[in-house]
Design an enzyme around this catalytic site. Structure first.
Site, PDB file in Angstrom:
ATOM      1  N   GLU A 204      33.397  36.308  40.277  1.00  0.00           N
ATOM      2  CA  GLU A 204      33.890  37.044  39.114  1.00  0.00           C
ATOM      3  C   GLU A 204      32.814  38.023  38.628  1.00  0.00           C
ATOM      4  OE1 GLU A 204      37.254  34.648  37.041  1.00  0.00           O
ATOM      5  OE2 GLU A 204      35.366  34.125  36.107  1.00  0.00           O
TER       6      GLU A 204
ATOM      7  N   LYS B  63      41.249  30.143  28.879  1.00  0.00           N
ATOM      8  CA  LYS B  63      40.145  30.344  27.926  1.00  0.00           C
ATOM      9  C   LYS B  63      40.532  29.739  26.563  1.00  0.00           C
ATOM     10  CE  LYS B  63      38.674  34.219  30.691  1.00  0.00           C
ATOM     11  NZ  LYS B  63      37.970  35.494  30.806  1.00  0.00           N
TER      12      LYS B  63
ATOM     13  N   SER C 262      40.261  40.766  35.904  1.00  0.00           N
ATOM     14  CA  SER C 262      41.364  41.710  35.718  1.00  0.00           C
ATOM     15  C   SER C 262      42.397  41.675  36.842  1.00  0.00           C
ATOM     16  CB  SER C 262      40.836  43.135  35.506  1.00  0.00           C
ATOM     17  OG  SER C 262      40.024  43.190  34.339  1.00  0.00           O
TER      18      SER C 262
ATOM     19  N   HIS D 157      31.314  29.345  34.242  1.00  0.00           N
ATOM     20  CA  HIS D 157      31.991  30.611  33.946  1.00  0.00           C
ATOM     21  C   HIS D 157      30.998  31.557  33.257  1.00  0.00           C
ATOM     22  CE1 HIS D 157      34.717  33.558  32.256  1.00  0.00           C
ATOM     23  NE2 HIS D 157      35.567  33.187  33.184  1.00  0.00           N
TER      24      HIS D 157
ATOM     25  N   ASN E 222      42.890  30.495  34.065  1.00  0.00           N
ATOM     26  CA  ASN E 222      41.924  30.087  33.049  1.00  0.00           C
ATOM     27  C   ASN E 222      42.413  30.638  31.713  1.00  0.00           C
ATOM     28  OD1 ASN E 222      39.755  29.635  31.396  1.00  0.00           O
ATOM     29  ND2 ASN E 222      38.335  30.994  32.479  1.00  0.00           N
TER      30      ASN E 222
HETATM   31  P1  13P Z   1      40.600  38.268  33.202  1.00  0.00           P
HETATM   32  O1  13P Z   1      41.606  37.972  34.280  1.00  0.00           O
HETATM   33  O2  13P Z   1      41.177  38.251  31.833  1.00  0.00           O
HETATM   34  O3  13P Z   1      39.809  39.499  33.513  1.00  0.00           O
HETATM   35  O4  13P Z   1      39.552  37.036  33.214  1.00  0.00           O
HETATM   36  C1  13P Z   1      39.007  36.637  34.414  1.00  0.00           C
HETATM   37  C2  13P Z   1      38.301  35.362  34.191  1.00  0.00           C
HETATM   38  O5  13P Z   1      37.273  35.316  33.533  1.00  0.00           O
HETATM   39  C3  13P Z   1      38.887  34.146  34.758  1.00  0.00           C
HETATM   40  O6  13P Z   1      37.998  33.079  34.677  1.00  0.00           O
END
Ligand code: 13P
Length: 253
Positions: free
Chosen positions: A166, A11, A213, A94, A9
């Site tokens: 998550e 983002k 993470s 999300h 992802n």
């Molecule tokens: P990180 O891997 O940066 O912690 O983000 C996790 C996430 O939100 C994936 O959708």
């Protein structure tokens, strides 16, 4: 047997030029990993740029969000058919959408049903906040997210749905959950809720990913857990070598 899945992802990161560069770097090493489904979820502006690059590469493409309506006056939104033009997957619910854009379990449910109808593979995110975790409410919160989010979805097609557990406190913090804790939530809360909404067979057939993470160094700890079928990766998916290492760790040839 559930095929492992690793999704990146991205983002709100990378222009189309930067996206093209990352995909060009990752294409051969990622595409060459067997025994795991690999998916990239870039910002929507990059979908039409990346889609042709992935032709024949054994790497899927996903959107980070979509609207549930088929068309109309919804400024700034993408319809399921628009996502389907480029993607096989879509991330739904999300925690950042829930926290910053007011998404509720009811919205998640509408999006999930629209994604199923469009023939997309939904990756539905659930997870508790730090406050909910510390006050021992993980089970209650995640179970509610599943029961409301998955209501009125046909159990015959449920095995297509992917869930990402998550914990919000683990996202972007560098403080990943332990593999054991995540495995426990998936077994005791997520699969239990899924078996109530659908049935035990469906609950066992659905893939549940861990997200929060995940890095090349801690990925194996999650993938060695019996209930965890892959990862939804944020920050580390922006680095080619990290994401390739995570996909390798998830591979079950
Ligand atoms: P990180 O891997 O940066 O912690 O983000 C996790 C996430 O939100 C994936 O959708």
């Amino acid at each position: 047997m559930r095929t492992p899945l690793v999704a990146g992802n991205w983002k709100m990161n990378k222009t189309t030029a930067e996206a093209r560069e990352l995909v060009a770097t990752i294409l051969a090493p990622l595409g060459g990993i067997a025994g795991v489904e690999k998916v990239l979820c870039p910002p929507s502006t990059s979908l039409p740029v990346i889609a042709p690059m992935l032709t024949g590469a054994d790497i899927g493409l996903g959107a980070q969000n979509m609207h549930w309506e088929e068309k109309g006056a919804f400024t700034g939104e993408l319809a399921p058919s628009m996502v389907k033009e480029f993607c096989g997957y879509v991330i739904i619910g999300h925690s950042e959408r829930r926290a910053y854009f007011g998404e509720t379990d009811e919205h998640v449910n509408k999006k999930l049903r629209a994604a199923m109808k469009a023939g997309l593979t939904p990756i539905v995110c659930v997870g508790e906040t730090l406050d909910e975790y510390e006050s021992g409410r993980t089970g209650e919160v995640v179970s509610r997210q599943i029961k409301l989010g998955f209501a009125s979805v046909d159990s015959a097609s449920a095995s297509r749905i992917v869930i990402a557990y998550e914990p919000v406190w683990a996202i972007g913090t560098g403080k990943a959950s332990s593999g054991e804790n995540a495995n426990g939530v998936v077994r005791q809360v997520i699969r239990r809720a899924l078996s109530e909404v659908f049935n035990e067979n469906a609950a066992q057939s659905m893939r549940v990913l861990y997200g929060g993470s995940v890095t090349g160094s801690n990925a194996a700890e999650f993938f060695s857990q019996p209930e965890i079928d892959g990862a939804l990766v944020g920050g580390a998916s922006l680095k080619a070598d990290e994401f390739v290492a995570i996909a390798k760790a998830a591979s079950r040839p």
